[in-house]
Design an enzyme around this catalytic site. Structure first.
Site, mmCIF file in Angstrom:
data_model
loop_
_atom_site.group_PDB
_atom_site.id
_atom_site.type_symbol
_atom_site.label_atom_id
_atom_site.label_comp_id
_atom_site.label_asym_id
_atom_site.label_seq_id
_atom_site.Cartn_x
_atom_site.Cartn_y
_atom_site.Cartn_z
ATOM 1 N N TYR A 193 -20.698 -68.070 -50.655
ATOM 2 C CA TYR A 193 -19.333 -68.498 -49.728
ATOM 3 C C TYR A 193 -19.214 -67.582 -49.440
ATOM 4 C CZ TYR A 193 -14.076 -70.061 -49.275
ATOM 5 O OH TYR A 193 -13.382 -70.203 -48.039
ATOM 6 N N LYS B 203 -11.865 -58.443 -46.832
ATOM 7 C CA LYS B 203 -11.040 -57.982 -48.407
ATOM 8 C C LYS B 203 -10.171 -56.193 -48.726
ATOM 9 C CE LYS B 203 -11.941 -62.302 -50.717
ATOM 10 N NZ LYS B 203 -13.227 -62.898 -50.665
ATOM 11 N N ASP C 55 -23.402 -60.341 -46.469
ATOM 12 C CA ASP C 55 -22.045 -60.686 -46.460
ATOM 13 C C ASP C 55 -21.213 -60.379 -47.159
ATOM 14 O OD1 ASP C 55 -19.515 -61.461 -45.700
ATOM 15 O OD2 ASP C 55 -19.855 -64.071 -47.120
HETATM 16 C C1 PLP Z 1 -13.409 -63.886 -49.710
HETATM 17 C C2 PLP Z 1 -15.428 -64.544 -49.033
HETATM 18 C C3 PLP Z 1 -15.205 -64.547 -47.884
HETATM 19 C C4 PLP Z 1 -14.191 -65.259 -47.135
HETATM 20 O O1 PLP Z 1 -12.772 -64.724 -46.691
HETATM 21 P P1 PLP Z 1 -11.490 -65.058 -46.241
HETATM 22 O O2 PLP Z 1 -10.555 -63.850 -45.781
HETATM 23 O O3 PLP Z 1 -11.450 -65.460 -47.742
HETATM 24 O O4 PLP Z 1 -11.463 -66.051 -45.209
HETATM 25 C C5 PLP Z 1 -16.556 -65.018 -47.045
HETATM 26 N N1 PLP Z 1 -17.617 -64.449 -48.198
HETATM 27 C C6 PLP Z 1 -17.491 -63.510 -48.907
HETATM 28 C C7 PLP Z 1 -18.276 -62.852 -49.890
HETATM 29 C C8 PLP Z 1 -15.993 -63.518 -50.001
HETATM 30 O O5 PLP Z 1 -16.083 -63.468 -50.989
#
Ligand code: PLP
Length: 439
Positions: free
Chosen positions: A151, A274, A246
C-alpha cells in the site's frame, strides 16, 4: 456492525458511533477504523497514555497499532507534547518558511544518507504520489511497477492490488479509478525478482520506477527475502528506472535509518511519513539531488502544499526524531526485545492451543497470520483464516488488548510497552485462543 447490541462496558462508544454514522460514511474518516474486517464495534478513544488507550467509557487497552505506526514513543510523550505547545504559542501556521523545516530535515538526512534533498508534505499519500510524478518526469517514461499487497496511499495510480484496506474489503482496486490510469501501474508478486526482470523485458524503456514497501506492513508483515532489495536496486539501475523505497511505515521503525539502514541498500527516492511527524500529519519525499532539483521552483515538476512544513508538525517531528536519535542505542534493542517477547510469547500460546499460526516479525512490527504456511507474498498472506483472526481480535479487545483490526495490518509496539504489558497480552492471548477454536 454497529447494530450489534453494545456490551454494557461500551455504552458511550456505541452512542458516539451512532452519532458519527450520521456524519461520516461508515462513521469513520478512514475505512479500517470501522472494524468491518473483525466484527464488533470500535471503541471511541478519549485519550492515550504511554502504551495505553482509554475509551469514552473509561476502559483501558494496551495499544498495538500506535496510530498505525507513528506513536513509537508512546501516547502523550512529554517532550513531544511540550514541543507542540511551545510551537502553538507562536501561531499554528504561516505559509512562509521557518527554521524548524531545516531543523527536521537535518535530522532526517542524518539518518538517511540516501536523502540528499527532500520536501515536506502532509501525508504518506502525497509523498508517494509526488515521488512517482518526479520519477516519470526524470525518466520520460510512464509505467510504474508496484507489488501485490503493498500500500502506498490512496492516489489513483497506486490503488492497484494495494493490500490492507482494499484487501480487507475485497475490492480489487477501487471504483472511480479510470482504467487508463490503472493500466500504467503493473502489480507483481513480492519477493520475486524473476517477475521484475520479465516486466522490464516486456516493457523495455517504458518503466519509470519500481516502488515498494521494503518490509511489507500493509498485507500483514512480510519481510524481504535475502538479496531481494539488492536485486531490485541492481535491476532498476541497469534499466534506467528509479527505485522508490516507501518507508512511510518502516522509516525510524525497523531501525533509526529504516529498512535502507537495516538491509544496507540505496534508493533513488525515499518516502517517509508516520513516525517522522510524531503523530502530526507529515510526509516526506526525498532522495538524489539530481531528481529533487526537478521540482518547482527549480524545475518543471509542480508540487505544492498550503500546510506543508507546518510548524506544529515540524515541532512534533523534531522532538520525536531528536529523542530517537539521542536514545537510539537503547531504544531499538529494547523495541526488538519487547516485540520478540510478545510476538513469540503469543505464538507459543497458539502452539499450546493447537491453533495454526505463522509469525512474521521485523523489529517492532509483526503479524500473527492465522494459518500454518509460510507467508512471503500477498497470495500466501491471503490464505489466512480471517474469521479466526476476527474471533481472536474480539476476544483480546474484551480483555483490554487492542490489535489492528485486520489480519492484513502489521501490529506495532513502542518504547512505552514494558514487561507488565507483555505479560498481560500473553495471558489474554491464552484465553483468546480458546475462543478462536470454538467456531
Ligand atoms: C500509511 C502508508 C502510506 C500512506 O500514508 P498516509 O499518511 O496514510 O497517506 C503510504 N505508504 C505506506 C507504506 C504506508 O504504510
Amino acid at each position: 456492525m454497529s447494530s450489534n447490541v453494545p456490551t454494557p462496558a461500551r455504552i458511550r462508544s456505541h452512542a458516539l458511533q451512532e452519532r458519527a454514522e450520521r456524519f461520516f460514511p461508515g462513521g469513520v474518516n478512514s475505512p479500517v477504523r470501522a472494524f468491518r474486517a473483525v466484527g464488533g464495534a470500535p471503541p471511541f478513544v478519549e485519550r492515550g497514555e504511554g502504551a495505553w488507550l482509554i475509551d469514552a467509557d473509561g476502559n483501558r487497552y494496551i495499544d498495538y497499532f500506535g496510530s498505525w505506526g507513528p506513536m513509537i514513543l508512546g501516547h502523550a510523550f512529554a517532550p513531544v507534547v511540550e514541543a507542540i505547545e511551545r510551537a502553538a504559542r507562536n501561531s499554528a501556521s504561516f505559509g512562509a518558511s521557518t527554521a524548524a523545516e531545516a531543523d527536521l530535515a537535518e535530522r532526517i538526512v542524518a539518518c538517511y544518507p540516501a536523502i540528499e534533498k527532500l520536501r515536506f508534505v502532509s501525508s504518506g499519500t502525497e509523498a508517494t504520489m509526488s515521488a512517482i510524478r518526479l520519477a516519470r518526469a526524470a525518466t520520460g517514461r510512464k509505467i510504474v511497477i508496484k507489488f501485490e499487497g503493498c500500500y502506498h496511499g490512496h492516489a489513483d495510480g497506486l490503488l492497484v492490488k494495494a493490500g490492507s484496506g482494499v484487501a480487507t474489503f475485497g475490492i480489487p482496486g477501487s471504483a472511480g479509478v479510470p482504467e487508463e490510469i490503472a493500466r500504467l501501474t503493473h502489480a507483481l508478486p513480492y519477493n520475486d525478482l524473476a517477475a521484475v526482470d520479465a516486466a522490464f523485458d516486456a516493457h523495455e524503456g517504458k518503466i519509470a520506477a519500481v516502488i515498494l514497501e521494503p518490509v511489507v506492513g500493509n498485507a500483514g508483515c512480510i519481510p524481504p527475502a535475502p538479496e531481494y532489495l539488492a536485486g531490485l536496486r541492481e535491476i532498476t539501475e541497469r534499466e534506467g528506472a528509479l527505485l522508490i523505497v516507501d518507508e512511510v511505515m518502516t522509516g525510524f521503525r525497523v531501525a533509526l535509518g529504516g529498512a535502507l539502514e537495516l538491509y544496507g541498500i540505496d534508493a533513488d527516492l525515499v518516502t517517509l511519513g508516520k513516525i517522522v511527524g510524531g503523530g502530526l500529519p507529515v510526509g516526506v519525499f526525498g532522495g538524489k539531488r539530481r531528481f529533487m532539483d526537478l521540482l518547482a521552483p527549480l524545475g518543471p515538476v509542480y508540487q505544492a502544499g498550503t500546510l506543508s512544513g507546518n510548524p506544529l508538525a515540524m515541532a512534533a517531528g523534531i522532538a520525536t526524531l531528536g529523542y530517537l536519535q539521542e536514545h537510539a542505542a537503547e531504544i531499538y534493542p529494547r523495541l526488538e526485545a519487547t516485540a520478540r517477547a510478545v510476538a513469540e510469547g503469543v505464538a507459543q500460546e497458539a502452539a499450546k492451543a493447537q491453533v495454526p499460526l505463522t509469525l512474521n516479525r521485523v523489529g517492532s512490527m509483526w503479524t500473527w497470520f492465522f494459518q500454518s504456511g509460510t507467508v512471503t507474498n500477498y497470495e500466501e498472506a491471503a490464505r489466512s483464516d480471517t474469521a479466526a483472526f476476527g474471533r481472536f481480535h474480539r476476544a483480546l479487545l474484551e480483555q483490554g488488548i487492542w490489535l489492528p483490526p485486520s489480519q492484513f495490518e502489521a501490529a506495532f509496539l513502542g518504547n512505552a510497552h514494558g514487561d507488565s504489558e507483555i505479560r498481560a497480552t500473553i495471558d489474554a492471548a491464552r484465553v483468546a485462543f480458546a475462543a478462536v477454536k470454538v467456531t
